[in-house]
Scaffold this motif. Structure first.
Motif, mmCIF file in Angstrom:
data_model
loop_
_atom_site.group_PDB
_atom_site.id
_atom_site.type_symbol
_atom_site.label_atom_id
_atom_site.label_comp_id
_atom_site.label_asym_id
_atom_site.label_seq_id
_atom_site.Cartn_x
_atom_site.Cartn_y
_atom_site.Cartn_z
ATOM 1 N N LEU A 1 27.627 22.429 24.031
ATOM 2 C CA LEU A 1 27.738 23.867 23.842
ATOM 3 C C LEU A 1 26.365 24.495 23.694
ATOM 4 O O LEU A 1 25.521 24.005 22.946
ATOM 5 N N SER A 2 26.153 25.574 24.417
ATOM 6 C CA SER A 2 24.886 26.298 24.353
ATOM 7 C C SER A 2 25.123 27.727 24.815
ATOM 8 O O SER A 2 26.245 28.122 25.177
ATOM 9 N N TRP A 3 24.028 28.523 24.805
ATOM 10 C CA TRP A 3 24.141 29.904 25.257
ATOM 11 C C TRP A 3 24.478 29.995 26.745
ATOM 12 O O TRP A 3 24.915 31.039 27.212
ATOM 13 N N ALA A 4 24.278 28.889 27.470
ATOM 14 C CA ALA A 4 24.622 28.887 28.895
ATOM 15 C C ALA A 4 26.113 29.103 29.117
ATOM 16 O O ALA A 4 26.535 29.498 30.205
ATOM 17 N N LEU A 5 26.883 28.864 28.057
ATOM 18 C CA LEU A 5 28.332 29.090 28.146
ATOM 19 C C LEU A 5 28.642 30.563 28.388
ATOM 20 O O LEU A 5 29.638 30.900 29.035
ATOM 21 N N LEU A 6 27.796 31.455 27.861
ATOM 22 C CA LEU A 6 28.032 32.896 27.958
ATOM 23 C C LEU A 6 27.016 33.605 28.837
ATOM 24 O O LEU A 6 27.094 34.823 29.009
ATOM 25 N N VAL A 7 26.062 32.864 29.394
ATOM 26 C CA VAL A 7 25.037 33.461 30.254
ATOM 27 C C VAL A 7 25.116 32.807 31.627
ATOM 28 O O VAL A 7 24.617 31.695 31.823
ATOM 29 N N PRO A 8 25.780 33.464 32.584
ATOM 30 C CA PRO A 8 25.935 32.837 33.900
ATOM 31 C C PRO A 8 24.620 32.783 34.667
ATOM 32 O O PRO A 8 23.847 33.735 34.667
ATOM 33 N N SER A 9 24.380 31.649 35.295
ATOM 34 C CA SER A 9 23.187 31.499 36.135
ATOM 35 C C SER A 9 23.478 31.843 37.590
ATOM 36 O O SER A 9 22.570 32.126 38.367
ATOM 37 N N ASN A 10 24.749 31.829 37.938
ATOM 38 C CA ASN A 10 25.154 32.119 39.319
ATOM 39 C C ASN A 10 26.381 33.025 39.288
ATOM 40 O O ASN A 10 27.477 32.597 38.908
ATOM 41 N N VAL A 11 26.200 34.288 39.621
ATOM 42 C CA VAL A 11 27.300 35.264 39.598
ATOM 43 C C VAL A 11 27.896 35.379 40.996
ATOM 44 O O VAL A 11 27.173 35.557 41.982
ATOM 45 N N THR A 12 29.232 35.279 41.066
ATOM 46 C CA THR A 12 29.921 35.354 42.353
ATOM 47 C C THR A 12 31.261 36.056 42.193
ATOM 48 O O THR A 12 31.880 35.996 41.125
ATOM 49 N N PHE A 13 31.697 36.712 43.258
ATOM 50 C CA PHE A 13 33.017 37.345 43.292
ATOM 51 C C PHE A 13 34.008 36.503 44.093
ATOM 52 O O PHE A 13 35.102 36.969 44.401
ATOM 53 N N GLU A 14 33.621 35.276 44.388
ATOM 54 C CA GLU A 14 34.457 34.413 45.212
ATOM 55 C C GLU A 14 35.787 34.118 44.547
ATOM 56 O O GLU A 14 36.810 33.973 45.218
ATOM 57 N N ASN A 15 35.805 34.035 43.231
ATOM 58 C CA ASN A 15 37.059 33.745 42.532
ATOM 59 C C ASN A 15 38.096 34.843 42.771
ATOM 60 O O ASN A 15 39.274 34.565 43.020
ATOM 61 N N TYR A 16 37.660 36.086 42.694
ATOM 62 C CA TYR A 16 38.585 37.204 42.903
ATOM 63 C C TYR A 16 39.009 37.284 44.369
ATOM 64 O O TYR A 16 40.183 37.556 44.667
ATOM 65 N N ILE A 17 38.084 37.053 45.270
ATOM 66 C CA ILE A 17 38.410 37.130 46.695
ATOM 67 C C ILE A 17 39.405 36.047 47.086
ATOM 68 O O ILE A 17 40.430 36.317 47.720
ATOM 69 N N SER A 18 39.130 34.813 46.682
ATOM 70 C CA SER A 18 40.026 33.710 47.036
ATOM 71 C C SER A 18 41.369 33.821 46.334
ATOM 72 O O SER A 18 42.389 33.360 46.848
ATOM 73 N N LEU A 19 41.378 34.442 45.155
ATOM 74 C CA LEU A 19 42.639 34.619 44.428
ATOM 75 C C LEU A 19 43.606 35.487 45.223
ATOM 76 O O LEU A 19 44.811 35.214 45.279
ATOM 77 N N PHE A 20 43.085 36.529 45.886
ATOM 78 C CA PHE A 20 43.936 37.422 46.667
ATOM 79 C C PHE A 20 44.181 36.885 48.075
ATOM 80 O O PHE A 20 45.263 37.077 48.635
ATOM 81 N N VAL A 21 43.193 36.219 48.640
ATOM 82 C CA VAL A 21 43.312 35.742 50.019
ATOM 83 C C VAL A 21 44.127 34.460 50.105
ATOM 84 O O VAL A 21 45.046 34.332 50.914
ATOM 85 N N ASP A 22 43.806 33.494 49.242
ATOM 86 C CA ASP A 22 44.429 32.180 49.338
ATOM 87 C C ASP A 22 45.709 32.048 48.518
ATOM 88 O O ASP A 22 46.626 31.329 48.894
#
Length: 298
Positions: free
Chosen positions: A67-88
């Protein structure tokens, strides 16, 4: 001598007042700190889910240990989760199905609840208390206890894989009836008597007098029905097998497979499912407050 004693008393009273204010300030600071800590404990999981919805699924798992601050600080931001959720996953259609089911359930459920609460509050007849007791008991029984036999009955009636089958159980909400009935009891009977003297019929009294004066109760009951249907999972799972009729909570569960889980898409769906009731409750809460004020002014 008297002047000296009075001065000492004044000084002592001033010191006691200052001590009391200091103690009150200390208590306020301590309670505020406790509130902030508790608020952070409750909000951190929601923040983690929200941030995780913009991260690749692998990053979510990797940042959990250690556990570290990396849990709440994203190093790679993407909208792929939302896109694939609707598409796939077809999550958009599932959201639309949930919206249709909730809207129909709220409209029909309010009509049924109002028409059930009115006679239980204004009429005096034998068995009224027994009927009301049955309604109270009905919403104390867990729905899971009757879901399977009820689903079998609906299937025998040909209501499986239909929107009607999804909507009907949400219409008869015992808690909404209880809420409206208690509010109707607080309305003075003189209003109904005056309307009857003017020649108004019972339906007109119900819908033009009682419902117009029951805005807060109607808002509260609408929220109860809406939240019950929006978060329903077991009943849609039992009554619907057609993917085109599936609702959002069940569609979201499909992000977990037998051999793995897509946490990114699951978090994205959880955020969307949470936003709708949160926004609805925020808007209706303000509306509820205005209605309560208006009722008080009347």
């Amino acid at each position: 001598m008297t002047t000296t004693a009075t001065s000492r008393g004044t000084v002592r009273a001033t010191r006691e007042a200052r001590t009391g204010r200091a103690r009150a300030s200390t208590v306020t600071v301590v309670l505020t700190a406790i509130s902030v800590v508790l608020g952070a404990v409750f909000i951190l999981p929601a923040v983690w889910v929200f941030i995780g919805s913009f991260r690749p699924s692998a990053d979510i798992v990797n940042t959990m240990s250690p556990l570290s601050w990396a849990l709440l600080v994203p190093s790679n931001v993407t909208f792929e989760n939302y896109i694939s959720l609707f598409v796939d996953n077809g999550f958009g259609l599932a959201l639309l199905n949930s919206a249709v089911v909730c809207l129909a359930s709220v409209l029909l459920g309010l009509v049924v609840s109002v028409m059930a609460a009115y006679p239980l509050s204004v009429y005096q007849f034998r068995g009224r208390n027994v009927i009301f007791a049955v309604i109270v008991i009905s919403f104390m029984v867990p729905f899971e206890a009757i879901a399977i036999p009820l689903a079998q009955q609906f299937t025998d009636w040909g209501l499986g894989n239909t929107l009607i089958g999804l909507i009907l159980p949400g219409i008869g909400n015992g808690l909404a009836i209880f809420n409206l009935r208690q509010y109707f009891l607080a309305i003075p009977t003189s209003y109904r008597e005056a309307a009857m003297l003017d020649g108004a019929s019972e339906p007109r009294i119900l819908f033009t007098v009682y419902t117009r004066m029951s805005g807060p109760a109607l808002t509260n009951s609408a929220l109860l029905i809406f939240l019950g249907q929006w978060t329903a999972y077991l009943w849609p799972l039992l009554i619907v097998s057609d993917n085109n009729l599936q609702v959002a909570p069940v569609a979201l569960a499909s992000t977990f497979g037998e051999h793995g889980a897509d946490f990114g898409r699951n978090f994205a769906g959880a955020v969307l499912l949470s936003l709708v009731p949160a926004i609805s409750m925020f808007i209706l809460q303000r509306f509820f407050g205005r209605l309560s004020l208006a009722s008080g002014e009347k």
